[in-house]
Write an enzyme that holds these catalytic residues in place. Structure first.
Site, PDB file in Angstrom:
ATOM      1  CB  THR A 139      -0.956  -0.024   1.221  1.00  0.00           C
ATOM      2  OG1 THR A 139      -1.851  -1.122   1.044  1.00  0.00           O
ATOM      3  CG2 THR A 139      -1.769   1.245   1.341  1.00  0.00           C
ATOM      4  CB  SER A 142       2.837  -8.087   0.529  1.00  0.00           C
ATOM      5  OG  SER A 142       1.729  -8.143   1.391  1.00  0.00           O
ATOM      6  CB  SER A 143      -1.703 -10.956  -1.646  1.00  0.00           C
ATOM      7  OG  SER A 143      -2.204  -9.997  -0.786  1.00  0.00           O
ATOM      8  CG  ASP A 197      -2.459  -7.845   3.035  1.00  0.00           C
ATOM      9  OD1 ASP A 197      -2.875  -7.285   4.080  1.00  0.00           O
ATOM     10  OD2 ASP A 197      -3.005  -7.693   1.928  1.00  0.00           O
TER      11      ASP A 197
HETATM   12  N1  ASP Z   1      -2.572  -5.571   0.169  1.00  0.00           N
HETATM   13  C1  ASP Z   1      -1.530  -4.714   0.676  1.00  0.00           C
HETATM   14  C2  ASP Z   1      -0.238  -5.492   0.633  1.00  0.00           C
HETATM   15  O1  ASP Z   1       0.020  -6.276   1.508  1.00  0.00           O
HETATM   16  C3  ASP Z   1      -1.871  -4.281   2.050  1.00  0.00           C
HETATM   17  C4  ASP Z   1      -0.897  -3.281   2.654  1.00  0.00           C
HETATM   18  O2  ASP Z   1       0.210  -3.026   2.210  1.00  0.00           O
HETATM   19  O3  ASP Z   1      -1.295  -2.721   3.703  1.00  0.00           O
HETATM   20  O4  ASP Z   1       0.499  -5.353  -0.298  1.00  0.00           O
END
Ligand code: ASP
Length: 335
Positions: free
Chosen positions: A12, A56-57, A88
């Protein structure tokens, strides 16, 4: 002035608002982030590397290896490292690197944000400034710096989706708190040998979350010849159903007969599994299941994947799994 390498991997903190949601934005690339906070240059001489650019998923073990090698290649030229990463799976990557980066004598600080930098009330700016400052300290380990707190990387877990206070290390004290000054708690880890990097992860691991009414016939669908280990997220102190058609012990025995390691961690975040306490844990211990003590799921999974890639001998993997390799677990005799 200390030299810090800022490694961008996405998340994010590298996103911007898009309609109702957020998405990765090349304009939020690390060098742009530093340009947006010119005061960062008062803290350190900052160099940036755009390593990859992912939610990061979408990260996997090959990214953990890539990141480890990036730090290895730049190790001698920098005093500390900051990794910008999605929240994540940040605790998985931080745990993985705590095993690959051996005898680390410099800080490797993971950070990210809950809200993109470009948004008005973002936590990105504060997390980035804090992390750069932490990377200039004498810390000698992999850590997560988030919301004015610094946590040991392989003890951390993401606890909140919506709160700025997204991380915690339930079974380990906070390393430092950042207020007017940086206040360290306890004695920081210190390194004993020469720095080295040992990469490689084997992903033939399955994580099983135990729940009421779990039908073992679903587990019969698993091809055990493709598996090397099962991490069981048990109830409480190492408990699982033991009665009638829901008894999970036969499944564990079948795994062990196929030379698949079975290790137990808890669904509860705080405290450690004690397999000697209840009949289920004792029965599992008797048939060769091992305890993950107070390992987080993130540390248990990455540790098992790491050990499976390093050794082929099952006993050696089991022996190493129940030992603390990088301060990731508290080993007590009764577990
Ligand atoms: N979906 C995002 C990630 O893990 C969530 C974040 O960075 O807060 O890449």
């Amino acid at each position: 002035m200390k030299k810090i390498l800022l490694i961008q991997t996405g998340g994010t903190i590298a996103m911007s608002a898009k309609g109702e949601g957020v998405e990765l934005d090349p304009e939020a690339w690390s060098s742009h982030l530093v340009e947006q906070i010119p005061q960062l240059n008062q803290l350190a001489e900052i160099h940036t590397i755009p390593l990859f650019f992912e939610d990061s998923s979408d990260l996997n073990a090959s990214h953990w290896d890539q990141l480890s090698h990036c730090i290895e290649d730049n190790y001698d030229n920098f005093d500390g490292f900051v990794v910008l990463h999605g929240t994540d799976t940040m605790a998985y990557t931080a745990s993985a690197l705590s095993f690959t980066l051996q005898n680390l004598a410099k800080p490797v600080i993971f950070t990210g944000s809950q809200v993109p930098m470009s948004s008005l009330r973002s936590d990105a700016r504060r997390n980035l400034i804090n992390s750069i400052e932490m990377a200039t300290t004498g810390l000698q380990e992999v850590a997560i710096c988030f919301n004015d707190h610094v946590y040991k990387g392989n003890r951390s877990t993401k606890l909140s989706i919506g709160d700025f206070d997204a991380f915690g290390s339930p079974n380990y004290p906070v390393i430092a708190e950042i207020g007017l000054n940086i206040e360290f708690h306890g004695q920081p880890e210190s390194t004993k040998g020469p720095f080295s990097v040992q990469t490689g992860f084997n992903n033939q691991v399955f994580v099983l979350t135990v729940h009421p009414s779990l039908d073992h016939r679903i587990l019969d669908c698993l091809n055990l010849s493709q598996l090397k280990a099962v991490i069981v997220r048990s109830f409480g102190s190492g408990n699982f159903p033991m009665k009638g058609e829901f008894n999970l012990l036969p499944f564990f025995k079948k795994c062990l007969q196929h030379d698949v390691i079975v290790a137990i961690v808890s669904q509860a975040d705080f405290d450690a599994v004690d397999m000697t306490k209840y009949p289920a844990g004792r029965a599992a211990l008797d048939c060769g299941v091992i305890s993950g003590a107070d390992l987080t799921l993130e540390a248990a999974l990455t540790k098992m994947m790491y050990l499976l890639a390093q050794y082929s001998d099952t006993d050696r993997i089991r022996d190493n799994f129940i030992k603390a390799l990088a301060g990731e677990m508290t080993v007590r005799s009764s577990q």
